[in-house]
Motif scaffolding. Structure first.
Motif, PDB file in Angstrom:
ATOM      1  N   ASP A 192      -7.720  -4.644   3.403  1.00 23.11           N
ATOM      2  CA  ASP A 192      -8.624  -4.223   2.329  1.00 23.11           C
ATOM      3  C   ASP A 192      -9.484  -5.413   1.939  1.00 23.11           C
ATOM      4  O   ASP A 192      -8.977  -6.530   1.786  1.00 23.11           O
ATOM      5  N   VAL A 193     -10.780  -5.172   1.773  1.00 27.33           N
ATOM      6  CA  VAL A 193     -11.719  -6.261   1.491  1.00 27.33           C
ATOM      7  C   VAL A 193     -12.365  -6.063   0.128  1.00 27.33           C
ATOM      8  O   VAL A 193     -12.807  -4.959  -0.200  1.00 27.33           O
ATOM      9  N   ILE A 194     -12.395  -7.127  -0.648  1.00 26.80           N
ATOM     10  CA  ILE A 194     -13.063  -7.115  -1.951  1.00 26.80           C
ATOM     11  C   ILE A 194     -14.172  -8.164  -1.905  1.00 26.80           C
ATOM     12  O   ILE A 194     -13.907  -9.322  -1.586  1.00 26.80           O
ATOM     13  N   ASN A 195     -15.401  -7.763  -2.199  1.00 28.34           N
ATOM     14  CA  ASN A 195     -16.512  -8.705  -2.221  1.00 28.34           C
ATOM     15  C   ASN A 195     -16.804  -9.149  -3.647  1.00 28.34           C
ATOM     16  O   ASN A 195     -16.957  -8.318  -4.534  1.00 28.34           O
ATOM     17  N   ILE A 196     -16.886 -10.463  -3.844  1.00 28.79           N
ATOM     18  CA  ILE A 196     -17.283 -10.992  -5.145  1.00 28.79           C
ATOM     19  C   ILE A 196     -18.488 -11.908  -4.946  1.00 28.79           C
ATOM     20  O   ILE A 196     -18.397 -12.915  -4.255  1.00 28.79           O
ATOM     21  N   LYS A 206      -7.363   0.694  -3.926  1.00 26.95           N
ATOM     22  CA  LYS A 206      -7.138   0.509  -2.490  1.00 26.95           C
ATOM     23  C   LYS A 206      -5.650   0.453  -2.163  1.00 26.95           C
ATOM     24  O   LYS A 206      -5.224   0.919  -1.116  1.00 26.95           O
ATOM     25  N   ARG A 207      -4.850  -0.074  -3.064  1.00 27.18           N
ATOM     26  CA  ARG A 207      -3.390  -0.102  -2.835  1.00 27.18           C
ATOM     27  C   ARG A 207      -2.803   1.308  -2.916  1.00 27.18           C
ATOM     28  O   ARG A 207      -1.720   1.564  -2.418  1.00 27.18           O
ATOM     29  N   ARG A 242     -20.823 -13.276   5.186  1.00 27.39           N
ATOM     30  CA  ARG A 242     -20.014 -12.311   4.438  1.00 27.39           C
ATOM     31  C   ARG A 242     -19.757 -11.059   5.280  1.00 27.39           C
ATOM     32  O   ARG A 242     -18.628 -10.590   5.393  1.00 27.39           O
ATOM     33  N   VAL A 243     -20.816 -10.541   5.895  1.00 24.96           N
ATOM     34  CA  VAL A 243     -20.671  -9.325   6.687  1.00 24.96           C
ATOM     35  C   VAL A 243     -19.762  -9.574   7.886  1.00 24.96           C
ATOM     36  O   VAL A 243     -18.924  -8.744   8.229  1.00 24.96           O
ATOM     37  N   SER A 287     -20.379 -13.201 -11.526  1.00 24.40           N
ATOM     38  CA  SER A 287     -19.008 -12.945 -11.966  1.00 24.40           C
ATOM     39  C   SER A 287     -18.682 -13.812 -13.169  1.00 24.40           C
ATOM     40  O   SER A 287     -19.560 -14.333 -13.835  1.00 24.40           O
ATOM     41  N   ILE A 344     -20.141  -1.033   5.692  1.00 22.53           N
ATOM     42  CA  ILE A 344     -20.609  -2.331   5.209  1.00 22.53           C
ATOM     43  C   ILE A 344     -21.945  -2.096   4.502  1.00 22.53           C
ATOM     44  O   ILE A 344     -22.861  -1.518   5.089  1.00 22.53           O
ATOM     45  N   LYS A 376       0.834  -1.192   0.000  1.00 20.83           N
ATOM     46  CA  LYS A 376       0.000   0.000   0.000  1.00 20.83           C
ATOM     47  C   LYS A 376       0.873   1.248   0.000  1.00 20.83           C
ATOM     48  O   LYS A 376       1.884   1.294   0.692  1.00 20.83           O
ATOM     49  N   THR A 382     -25.480 -13.202   3.530  1.00 24.90           N
ATOM     50  CA  THR A 382     -25.148 -11.877   4.033  1.00 24.90           C
ATOM     51  C   THR A 382     -24.495 -11.951   5.408  1.00 24.90           C
ATOM     52  O   THR A 382     -23.520 -11.252   5.679  1.00 24.90           O
ATOM     53  N   THR A 420     -16.767  -8.574 -13.281  1.00 25.88           N
ATOM     54  CA  THR A 420     -16.117  -8.740 -11.978  1.00 25.88           C
ATOM     55  C   THR A 420     -14.609  -8.573 -12.090  1.00 25.88           C
ATOM     56  O   THR A 420     -13.982  -7.923 -11.254  1.00 25.88           O
ATOM     57  N   GLU A 430     -10.531  -1.990  -8.326  1.00 25.43           N
ATOM     58  CA  GLU A 430     -10.778  -1.787  -6.896  1.00 25.43           C
ATOM     59  C   GLU A 430      -9.522  -2.091  -6.077  1.00 25.43           C
ATOM     60  O   GLU A 430      -9.156  -1.329  -5.172  1.00 25.43           O
ATOM     61  N   GLU A 451     -16.311  -9.596   6.660  1.00 24.31           N
ATOM     62  CA  GLU A 451     -15.924  -8.260   6.187  1.00 24.31           C
ATOM     63  C   GLU A 451     -15.612  -7.350   7.375  1.00 24.31           C
ATOM     64  O   GLU A 451     -14.608  -6.623   7.371  1.00 24.31           O
ATOM     65  N   THR A 508      -4.871  -7.927   1.274  1.00 27.68           N
ATOM     66  CA  THR A 508      -6.121  -7.927   0.520  1.00 27.68           C
ATOM     67  C   THR A 508      -6.861  -9.237   0.770  1.00 27.68           C
ATOM     68  O   THR A 508      -6.308 -10.318   0.563  1.00 27.68           O
ATOM     69  N   SER A 567     -30.604 -10.598   1.440  1.00 22.49           N
ATOM     70  CA  SER A 567     -29.986 -11.050   2.690  1.00 22.49           C
ATOM     71  C   SER A 567     -30.912 -12.003   3.420  1.00 22.49           C
ATOM     72  O   SER A 567     -31.835 -12.565   2.857  1.00 22.49           O
ATOM     73  N   ARG A 625     -13.613  -4.829 -12.625  1.00 21.84           N
ATOM     74  CA  ARG A 625     -13.990  -4.058 -11.436  1.00 21.84           C
ATOM     75  C   ARG A 625     -13.060  -4.381 -10.263  1.00 21.84           C
ATOM     76  O   ARG A 625     -12.552  -3.480  -9.596  1.00 21.84           O
TER      77      ARG A 625
END
Lengths: 309, 309, 309
Positions: free
Chosen positions: C73-77, A68-69, C60-61, C82, B75, A39, C57, A57, A64, C64, C47, B82, A60
Motif C-alpha cells: 500500500d502506498v501513501i503519497n505525502i 487500506k488496511r 515519485r511515480v 503537509s 497512478i 491487512k 513526479t 495531511t 487512508e 509508486e 505500507t 510534474s 488524511r
C-alpha cells in the motif's frame, strides 16, 4: 449492542454505549496492526473518498492507511482544487460522489455543521474528520482510547484540556466524549480563549494551569494556532509558554504518572517543551498509532450499519 | 465484432458498431457496481496512469474509481506540477510512462489533438479524457448510454444540445456519437457560440430554445464557463439564463418525459434551474453512475485489444 | 551474502558486494515486469510512504509503481503542503509516520543529509530518493544496472559524467557506485561546475569533452538546471551546448557503441541533441524501465532486512 448509525458526525449525539462500542471495536483492530501482513479483507470492494476542504495531511493519511488496511479502495480529493472552485455546492459534490457508488465520505471542512448537512442529504456514510470549530470525533475517540489503554478506565478520571478551547473542535469532541464516559474535565486557558457558557457542557474552567495540574490524571495539550488567529486579543508565544506551556518544571507538581496527550503536530517550546513531548509521560505517538485502529473501527462500523439497513 | 483499437481518442473515428460495442460492454460492467463487492479482477496487475494537464477532479475520480473496480493499479499525475514544468515535451513524458511498463494513459489536456499525438507516438493505450475544444469521448458515451437506458433507443431520437457549442468538446463528441447512431441533433445557443460550419456535422442549429424544445426527446445542457470565456462577445449570466436557461416554465412546452442531461458540475440558476436539475426529468446523477460503467468498459476494451495485438 | 541494512541512504556507505547484491535482486524483479500480471505479493500488507519535500513526479511515480507491483500500500505525502508548513520538524514527521506502523519511508529532501538524520532516528526503513546535492542512490543504481545490462560488466569501463557535477547528487552517487565496482570515471564540465577536491573520490576531471569521449565506454549526461542556478558564474545555454552538448557531430570521434545515458527529464538542444537522445546509442528509456526493477529490489531488501532483525 450493535452499531446502527450510517454516519459519525460528532460525539455529542452518541450514547455512552456507542462510544464504548467503538472503543471495543478499535481494540480488535489494533491487533491487526501488529501482524506481519497488516491487512484484513473487511472492506474489500468498498470505495472510500477522502474529501478534504482544508489540507490536513495527518488526518488524511491516517484515514487512508486505515482504509487500506481494511482493503478498501481510497480516492483522495483535495477539494480546493476540485469542482468546488467551479461553484458546485457541497450537497451537489456529495451527491456526485454518491452517484459513483462510493460507500463512505470522510470529510474535513472549514465550516461547522458541514458534515451534518452532507450526511442529511446522502444515503451513503459520512465521517466527520473535523468541521470548523465544531467537532473532530475520531481525534477525541483516539485520545480517549489511548487514555483508557494507559490508565485502564475513563470513569472518575480528571482530564485537563489546555489551550485555545474557543477555537478547538478537538476540545469540544473530547469534552462530549469524556463527560459521557464519566470523567471530570477542566478546560484551562487564558480567559479570552475559553468560550462563554462552556460550563454548560459539564466542565470546570480555569486560567491557572498550575492549580489544575496537581489534581489531573491527564493533560491534553492543544496545538496553539498562532499562524491562524494572530491578533490583539491573543497572547504572544513567549507569554503563552510561560503561563500555560507544559514543562518539566510545571509537571513537578503533578502526579508522577500524569498522562500527557497532544493531537499534533506539536509546537515544541510553544505549548509543550521538548523534554515533556518526548518524555515518559507523553503518549503522543501512541495516540497516532491508536488513530489507525480507531479509524478502522469507525469505517468498519458505519459500512456495516449501511449494509444492515 | 471485437474491439481492436488500442486507443480511444474520439467518437469521430468510431463506427456505429464500435460505439454500440462499447455501450454493450458497459452494460455488463454496470452490474458489477450493484454487487456487494464492487470489484472484478479484469485488469489486475495492469498500471493505469491518469495524466491530467488540466485539473478535473470529476473526470479523474471517475476514471480512478473505474480502474480500481477493475483491480488495476492507478497512478495520478497532475502534470502542471510534474516534469512538464521542467520543459519535457508531451511525447517524452508519454515515452517515459511507457517505459515504466504502464498499460494505459488517461489524458486530459488543454490542446486539441494532444491525445492523438500521444497515441501515435506510443505503443501503449491512450484514452482521451478531454483535449481542448476537440473531443471528450467518454463523456459523450456516458451521455448516450444514459439516454438509451432511459428511452430504450438512440435511433430516431431528437436531441437538443444547448450552451456554448463553440468551446465544447462535450458537444462535439455528442454530435459525432448521436448522429452515427441515427439520432437527429439540434444545437442551440446564441449565434456567437455556434461555430461556423457546424451544420456539416449533420446537425441543425437554432438560437431559439423555445422552438426546439417541443420537438426534443432530450436536452443536453452544457455548463456555461463564464469564468473562462468572459468577454464582450459573451452574454451575461442573467441574460443567458433568461433566453436559454432550462426552467420549469420553459419545459412546460416540452414533452412530459423529456430527458434532461448535464455533464456537470451544474451552475444552478445559470444554465439550469434547481427545480429542473433535481426534478424527475433530470438524469444528471445517473450520468455520473453510468460514467463508471462506461469508463470500465473503455479501459477494459483498450487493454484487451493490446493483448490481442 | 544477505542484505542486512534497514535503510538505503547512499552508495558511499555500501560495499561492492552490497551493490552487486542489489543489482542481482533487481534482475529477478525485472522479469516480473514482462509478465501479463505484473505483480508479486512480496510486500502485501506493507505500507510505503512517499515523503517528498521537493516535487519530483518522475521519481515519485517510479517508486509508486515499484511498490504497487510488490503489492504494497502506498501513501503519497507532498510535504510542502503537509504539517511541515505548521512547523513540525523532520524527525517529528518521521516518528509520526512510524507510529502509523508504516514500513518504509521513501524521502526526497532539499537538504543534504536529511535522509540520514531520519534513518538514525527511526526504527523503520528510510530510502533516500535524493537529498540536496548529496546522493540519489537509486538513480545511480539504475544507471549502473543499465550500463551492465548493455555492456556486460562494469569493471574496467570508462564512464564520462558530463554536466553540473558540483550540484549533482546523481553524479556523486554514480561516482561512488562506479568506482567501487572498478570502473574508471571522468567528470567533465566547465571548471566552475566541478567541485574542488572531487579527485579525492578517485575520478579524473576534464573541461574538454572532446578529449574524453574517444576513450569513453559510456557518457552519462546530466540535466542542466538553468532554471535553478542562473547566475553570472554560469555559462549560458547556447555556449554550454556548443562546448559540452552531446551531439552527433561530437560522437563521431567516440566509439561506435558508446552508451549514452541521462537521468531525465532531458533538455533537448541544451545538454543533448534530439538526434542522440532518440538515437541507437541512447539507453535513456531503458534506464526508466530498469528504475522500476531496481526500486522493487531496494524496497524488497530493506523490508526483508527489518523482518530478519
Amino acid at each position: 449492542m450493535s452499531w446502527t448509525r450510517k454516519d459519525l458526525l460528532g460525539l455529542e449525539e452518541l450514547s455512552k454505549e456507542e462510544i464504548e462500542f467503538i472503543l471495543a471495536t478499535a481494540e480488535s483492530f489494533k491487533e491487526v496492526t501488529t501482524r506481519e501482513i497488516k491487512k484484513v479483507p473487511a472492506l474489500r470492494g468498498k470505495t472510500i473518498v477522502n474529501l478534504f476542504y482544508e489540507p490536513s495531511t495527518r488526518t488524511r493519511v491516517s484515514f487512508e492507511v486505515a482504509a487500506k488496511r481494511l482493503s478498501a479502495d481510497v480516492i483522495n480529493i483535495a477539494a480546493e482544487t476540485s469542482s468546488v472552485k467551479k461553484g458546485e455546492t457541497l450537497i451537489d459534490t456529495g451527491k456526485n460522489i454518491q452517484a459513483l457508488k462510493a460507500d463512505i465520505i470522510v470529510m474535513r471542512h472549514n465550516s461547522s455543521g458541514a458534515a451534518t448537512i452532507l450526511a442529511n442529504n446522502l444515503d451513503i456514510s459520512v465521517i466527520n474528520a473535523g468541521d470548523g470549530w465544531h467537532e473532530h470525533p475520531t481525534q477525541a475517540l483516539l485520545d480517549i482510547y489511548t487514555l483508557k489503554e494507559k490508565l485502564g478506565r475513563i470513569e472518575g478520571l480528571h482530564v485537563c484540556i489546555v489551550g485555545d478551547i474557543a477555537h478547538s473542535r478537538v476540545a469540544r469532541s473530547n469534552i462530549w466524549g469524556l463527560t459521557k464516559l464519566g470523567a471530570k474535565v477542566t478546560v484551562c486557558a487564558p480567559p479570552m480563549l475559553i468560550p462563554l457558557g462552556i460550563q454548560e457542557l459539564g466542565v470546570s474552567t480555569s486560567d491557572d494551569i498550575d492549580r489544575v495540574l496537581p489534581d489531573a490524571d491527564a493533560v491534553n495539550v492543544l496545538r496553539m494556532q498562532f499562524e491562524r488567529d494572530s491578533g490583539e486579543a491573543f497572547p504572544n508565544q513567549l507569554e503563552y509558554f510561560k503561563k500555560f506551556g507544559i514543562t518539566k518544571e510545571r509537571l513537578k507538581k503533578a502526579r508522577k504518572d500524569i498522562v500527557v496527550m497532544h493531537p499534533g503536530p506539536i509546537n515544541r517550546g510553544i505549548e509543550i517543551s521538548s523534554e515533556i513531548a518526548d518524555g515518559e509521560n507523553s503518549v503522543i505517538l501512541e495516540q497516532v498509532t491508536n488513530g489507525i485502529a480507531v479509524r478502522m473501527a469507525v469505517l468498519f462500523l458505519v459500512a456495516q450499519a449501511r449494509e444492515m439497513a
